[in-house]
Design an enzyme around this catalytic site. Sequence first.
Site, PDB file in Angstrom:
ATOM      1  N   ASP A  37      37.399   2.349 -17.522  1.00 56.65           N
ATOM      2  CA  ASP A  37      38.617   1.475 -17.189  1.00 56.65           C
ATOM      3  C   ASP A  37      39.367   2.203 -16.157  1.00 56.65           C
ATOM      4  O   ASP A  37      39.968   1.781 -15.261  1.00 56.65           O
ATOM      5  CB  ASP A  37      39.156   1.274 -18.426  1.00 56.65           C
ATOM      6  CG  ASP A  37      38.500   0.254 -19.390  1.00 56.65           C
ATOM      7  OD1 ASP A  37      37.404  -0.193 -18.631  1.00 56.65           O
ATOM      8  OD2 ASP A  37      38.734  -0.114 -20.510  1.00 56.65           O
ATOM      9  N   GLU A 113       5.847 -13.979 -20.131  1.00 55.85           N
ATOM     10  CA  GLU A 113       7.211 -13.421 -20.464  1.00 55.85           C
ATOM     11  C   GLU A 113       7.616 -14.289 -21.402  1.00 55.85           C
ATOM     12  O   GLU A 113       7.050 -15.448 -21.612  1.00 55.85           O
ATOM     13  CB  GLU A 113       7.897 -13.775 -19.003  1.00 55.85           C
ATOM     14  CG  GLU A 113       7.454 -12.887 -17.943  1.00 55.85           C
ATOM     15  CD  GLU A 113       8.097 -13.512 -16.616  1.00 55.85           C
ATOM     16  OE1 GLU A 113       8.695 -14.263 -16.585  1.00 55.85           O
ATOM     17  OE2 GLU A 113       7.223 -12.972 -15.440  1.00 55.85           O
ATOM     18  N   LYS A 115      10.460 -17.263 -22.734  1.00 56.91           N
ATOM     19  CA  LYS A 115      11.064 -18.065 -22.192  1.00 56.91           C
ATOM     20  C   LYS A 115      12.521 -17.984 -22.473  1.00 56.91           C
ATOM     21  O   LYS A 115      12.953 -18.496 -23.754  1.00 56.91           O
ATOM     22  CB  LYS A 115      10.609 -19.449 -22.204  1.00 56.91           C
ATOM     23  CG  LYS A 115      11.329 -20.812 -21.461  1.00 56.91           C
ATOM     24  CD  LYS A 115      10.319 -21.767 -21.455  1.00 56.91           C
ATOM     25  CE  LYS A 115      10.867 -23.061 -20.863  1.00 56.91           C
ATOM     26  NZ  LYS A 115      12.131 -23.446 -21.043  1.00 56.91           N
ATOM     27  N   ASP A 117      16.334 -18.862 -23.176  1.00 58.13           N
ATOM     28  CA  ASP A 117      16.779 -20.186 -23.230  1.00 58.13           C
ATOM     29  C   ASP A 117      18.618 -20.050 -22.809  1.00 58.13           C
ATOM     30  O   ASP A 117      19.526 -20.068 -23.472  1.00 58.13           O
ATOM     31  CB  ASP A 117      17.054 -20.870 -24.629  1.00 58.13           C
ATOM     32  CG  ASP A 117      17.052 -22.133 -24.735  1.00 58.13           C
ATOM     33  OD1 ASP A 117      17.120 -22.863 -23.764  1.00 58.13           O
ATOM     34  OD2 ASP A 117      17.407 -22.793 -25.910  1.00 58.13           O
ATOM     35  N   TYR A 225      18.731 -12.047 -17.042  1.00 56.66           N
ATOM     36  CA  TYR A 225      17.522 -11.267 -16.927  1.00 56.66           C
ATOM     37  C   TYR A 225      16.677 -12.118 -15.598  1.00 56.66           C
ATOM     38  O   TYR A 225      16.717 -13.286 -15.554  1.00 56.66           O
ATOM     39  CB  TYR A 225      16.319 -11.789 -18.097  1.00 56.66           C
ATOM     40  CG  TYR A 225      16.687 -10.882 -19.100  1.00 56.66           C
ATOM     41  CD1 TYR A 225      17.098  -9.657 -18.837  1.00 56.66           C
ATOM     42  CD2 TYR A 225      16.652 -11.234 -20.691  1.00 56.66           C
ATOM     43  CE1 TYR A 225      17.229  -8.576 -20.160  1.00 56.66           C
ATOM     44  CE2 TYR A 225      16.789 -10.380 -21.757  1.00 56.66           C
ATOM     45  CZ  TYR A 225      16.879  -9.148 -21.438  1.00 56.66           C
ATOM     46  OH  TYR A 225      17.307  -8.138 -22.629  1.00 56.66           O
ATOM     47  N   LYS A 315       6.035 -24.053 -25.589  1.00 58.15           N
ATOM     48  CA  LYS A 315       7.320 -24.010 -26.251  1.00 58.15           C
ATOM     49  C   LYS A 315       6.990 -23.751 -27.735  1.00 58.15           C
ATOM     50  O   LYS A 315       5.921 -24.591 -28.306  1.00 58.15           O
ATOM     51  CB  LYS A 315       8.004 -25.530 -26.246  1.00 58.15           C
ATOM     52  CG  LYS A 315       8.458 -25.832 -24.812  1.00 58.15           C
ATOM     53  CD  LYS A 315       9.805 -25.097 -24.616  1.00 58.15           C
ATOM     54  CE  LYS A 315      10.706 -25.765 -23.665  1.00 58.15           C
ATOM     55  NZ  LYS A 315      11.191 -26.994 -23.741  1.00 58.15           N
ATOM     56  N   CYS A 409      41.693 -29.873 -52.899  1.00 59.07           N
ATOM     57  CA  CYS A 409      41.170 -28.602 -52.356  1.00 59.07           C
ATOM     58  C   CYS A 409      40.477 -27.886 -53.484  1.00 59.07           C
ATOM     59  O   CYS A 409      41.185 -27.720 -54.471  1.00 59.07           O
ATOM     60  CB  CYS A 409      42.205 -27.544 -51.819  1.00 59.07           C
ATOM     61  SG  CYS A 409      41.959 -26.027 -51.254  1.00 59.07           S
ATOM     62  N   CYS A 412      42.521 -24.484 -54.681  1.00 62.10           N
ATOM     63  CA  CYS A 412      43.980 -24.711 -55.091  1.00 62.10           C
ATOM     64  C   CYS A 412      44.520 -25.860 -55.766  1.00 62.10           C
ATOM     65  O   CYS A 412      45.555 -25.879 -56.045  1.00 62.10           O
ATOM     66  CB  CYS A 412      44.875 -23.854 -54.048  1.00 62.10           C
ATOM     67  SG  CYS A 412      45.157 -25.303 -52.903  1.00 62.10           S
ATOM     68  N   CYS A 427      43.224 -28.303 -46.303  1.00 61.84           N
ATOM     69  CA  CYS A 427      44.145 -28.228 -47.240  1.00 61.84           C
ATOM     70  C   CYS A 427      45.393 -27.583 -46.805  1.00 61.84           C
ATOM     71  O   CYS A 427      45.607 -26.839 -45.896  1.00 61.84           O
ATOM     72  CB  CYS A 427      43.504 -27.214 -48.142  1.00 61.84           C
ATOM     73  SG  CYS A 427      44.932 -26.371 -49.436  1.00 61.84           S
ATOM     74  N   CYS A 433      47.362 -21.287 -50.571  1.00 62.58           N
ATOM     75  CA  CYS A 433      45.824 -21.488 -50.947  1.00 62.58           C
ATOM     76  C   CYS A 433      45.197 -19.850 -50.894  1.00 62.58           C
ATOM     77  O   CYS A 433      45.000 -19.548 -49.842  1.00 62.58           O
ATOM     78  CB  CYS A 433      45.192 -22.658 -50.134  1.00 62.58           C
ATOM     79  SG  CYS A 433      43.680 -22.838 -50.295  1.00 62.58           S
TER      80      CYS A 433
HETATM   81  S1  IVH Z   1       9.392 -19.281 -14.113  1.00 61.08           S
HETATM   82  C1  IVH Z   1       8.481 -22.635 -10.980  1.00 61.08           C
HETATM   83  N1  IVH Z   1      10.225 -17.532 -16.223  1.00 61.08           N
HETATM   84  O1  IVH Z   1      12.492 -22.205 -17.921  1.00 61.08           O
HETATM   85  C2  IVH Z   1       9.347 -22.417 -12.175  1.00 61.08           C
HETATM   86  N2  IVH Z   1      11.248 -19.333 -16.081  1.00 61.08           N
HETATM   87  O2  IVH Z   1      11.355 -25.025 -16.389  1.00 61.08           O
HETATM   88  C3  IVH Z   1       9.525 -20.781 -12.470  1.00 61.08           C
HETATM   89  N3  IVH Z   1      12.754 -19.952 -17.986  1.00 61.08           N
HETATM   90  O3  IVH Z   1      14.875 -23.609 -16.397  1.00 61.08           O
HETATM   91  C4  IVH Z   1      10.305 -20.458 -13.765  1.00 61.08           C
HETATM   92  N4  IVH Z   1      12.674 -18.066 -18.953  1.00 61.08           N
HETATM   93  O4  IVH Z   1      15.135 -21.150 -15.820  1.00 61.08           O
HETATM   94  C5  IVH Z   1      10.306 -18.684 -15.572  1.00 61.08           C
HETATM   95  N5  IVH Z   1      10.942 -15.945 -17.652  1.00 61.08           N
HETATM   96  C6  IVH Z   1      10.834 -17.101 -17.366  1.00 61.08           C
HETATM   97  C7  IVH Z   1      11.720 -17.882 -17.903  1.00 61.08           C
HETATM   98  C8  IVH Z   1      12.022 -19.047 -17.084  1.00 61.08           C
HETATM   99  C9  IVH Z   1      13.429 -19.110 -18.876  1.00 61.08           C
HETATM  100  C10 IVH Z   1      13.416 -21.292 -17.728  1.00 61.08           C
HETATM  101  C11 IVH Z   1      13.696 -21.456 -16.215  1.00 61.08           C
HETATM  102  C12 IVH Z   1      13.763 -23.076 -16.087  1.00 61.08           C
HETATM  103  C13 IVH Z   1      12.649 -23.365 -17.099  1.00 61.08           C
HETATM  104  C14 IVH Z   1      11.340 -23.767 -16.249  1.00 61.08           C
END
Ligand code: IVH
Length: 710
Positions: A37, A113, A115, A117, A225, A315, A409, A412, A427, A433
């Site tokens: 810092d 990989e 996915k 969210d 990522y 998914k 409540c 209390c 409350c 309380c």
């Molecule tokens: S590859 C051509 N790799 O999932 C699309 N997407 O519909 C190439 N997402 O909103 C995407 N993790 O942001 C890829 N390891 C991953 C991912 C990833 C999350 C998301 C991406 C997109 C949706 C794909």
Amino acid sequence: MMTDIQQQITALTERLHHLNYQYYQRDISEVSDQEFDELLAQLARLEQQYPDLAHPNSPTQRVGGTITKQFPTAEHRYPMLSLGNTYSEADLREFDERVRRGLEGADVAYVCELKFDGVAMSLAYQQGQLTQGVTRGDSTRGDVVTSNVRTIRNLPLHLRPEGAPQPPEFEVRGEIFMPLPVFAELNQEREANGEALLANPRNAASGALKLQDSAQVAARKLRFYAYSFLMPGRNQFPTHSASLEALRAWGLPVSDTWRRCGTIEEVLDFVHQWDKQRFELPVATDGIVIKVDDFRQQELLGFTAKSPRWAIAYKYPAEAGRTRLQAIQYQVGRTGAVTPVALLDPVPLAGTVVKRASVHNANQIAALDLRLGDMVFVEKGGEIIPKITGVDVAARPADSQPIVYPTECPACGTPLIRPEGEAHFRCPNDRGCPPQRKAKLEHFVSRKALNIDGLGAETVGRFFDLSLVTDAASLYDLPAKAAELAQLDRMGEKSVQRLMAGLEASKQVPFDRVLFGLGIRYVGETVAEKLVNHYRTVEALAAATATELAAVPEVGGVIAESAAAWFQEPENQQLIERLRAAGLQLALTGEAPQPQSDRLAGLTFVLSGVFEQHSREELQHLIEQHGGKITGSISKKLSYLVAGDKMGPAKREKATSLNVPIIGETDLLAMLPTATDEAETPEEAAAAPAEGTSETSRPAAGAGQQGSLF
Ligand code: IVH
């Protein structure tokens, strides 16, 4: 002289970039947070003094401070497509067959990989420097959110010249997300402040990225990522996996959860492996992405209108369970909000055994027609707390009992109230309380408030149950009870000593955190900081009317009313006096900022709307620095109404009717002395504190298998 400064800036910048890389990519802390810092503050001071030498990718950008009123949009050089989704193993096998057919039976390897969210982000790098961050938008154009993206701490602002050579220009795509613990904490805070909860970390991340003030984005602790690399012309890497390795060598965060799979069976293994294990990660995931590894094969397979033929998303189904509703428990929170919690027959769900689920509020009980004894469906989707999504009405036992929402409540006995427009019953007995008192104490000692070493939520709760403490000020009577404490189970001499030292140290905790710790409804960390910077002492703050408080930037009417009402209560005034007697910080220490000139002396200003060149807070600061005053309301005596964009018509009308001149931001700035008029010496400027936000320091390493996300 200038080159000297330039050299200092470069050296500090390089050092900070290096420390950041070590910390976020390699889990190595070479210096303490405090030293880090300090270096950052040094750099910020130099940049403030010599703005021409500041680099757009300076590590100081991490703390934010840029205001973007409206994000410009930019066209994607390569469209940001989405992925086809599948939900079954059979679909995955079909995908494999389609790929093989498309490649006429050639050998194919996949990269699997997780996915993540969050929110998709496209980052442009030129000559190793981050130049732009664009959201997906409508897949061809997205919002340019570069200054917000620069606050993401694990995202390199400039790359390391390691590994494979870097093309002069390329794009990195990946996911921006809010780590789960950060999300949980944010929601806890929102709940405590009586704000609406965010549904899931994805919404939290996408909301954060759209904030206008990048300092606030920094405080949301987003992380990134990387998952793809794109460059003009032919990709310089033969395979996706080689590109991921290069990205990592260049300092980009690539989750090390990916795996190269030679067969679809291996892909399915990966899918099974992460089905449960993914819940151990500090990031929300909703599936697996399977990509053909070889770039030439990707090219051969090509795209459909919407998505690549060489990749697919599997998914995981939102895990749902069916179980019996045993009872409803009513919890009373710190602000008195009564929340129903469903107690269930234990059911395994998404990696944990679920025994409790949230039912939000009374409306939802009615909407679901919940009855005690019902078989209910429980889901744990993107949300962290499982929720009841429905009732298996066909299986309703004959003796099921309607749920009678309490009118008093549960703790209390005080009759509950339901303020207009609120979903929760509350409350109102906030001082009597017990669970409210206890929760207030827990909040007071918590990390972001007084952070009392040796006194966690559990211990303070226990002390409260044993009547050893009753409120915040009574904590400071604990030293007189040291002998008694040492007799308690699991306490002992050592813990008591630590607690005593913790209490003593908490007397140095700055005023804004003490104010936050008081748990005034709606007064969160940021608001506490703003109020303290504005009023400086508790006396000044307590004397302010709601209207005056509402004039402080970021303090809205509801917050102002709540704070003013709190300070009106005699009990609260006594509490403040007792805290003062205990030796807590109830004023901002250090000198009040010295006015830079008296150009605006005697003038009063109201700032309204959104400004272009400076944030409202900066303008306020400027006015005060030059001897002017800010007030909250438009009256005949007001010197100027400074109108920004989106100022309400009522204000304009009132000012016009009272003959108060309305000026713009530029007019205001023109009233200030110019740089050449200023007698400020560089030493004075260097002594000015650097801008900071709540994320100036690097949080403690939370090293998991994903490295230090935090
Ligand atoms: S590859 C051509 N790799 O999932 C699309 N997407 O519909 C190439 N997402 O909103 C995407 N993790 O942001 C890829 N390891 C991953 C991912 C990833 C999350 C998301 C991406 C997109 C949706 C794909």
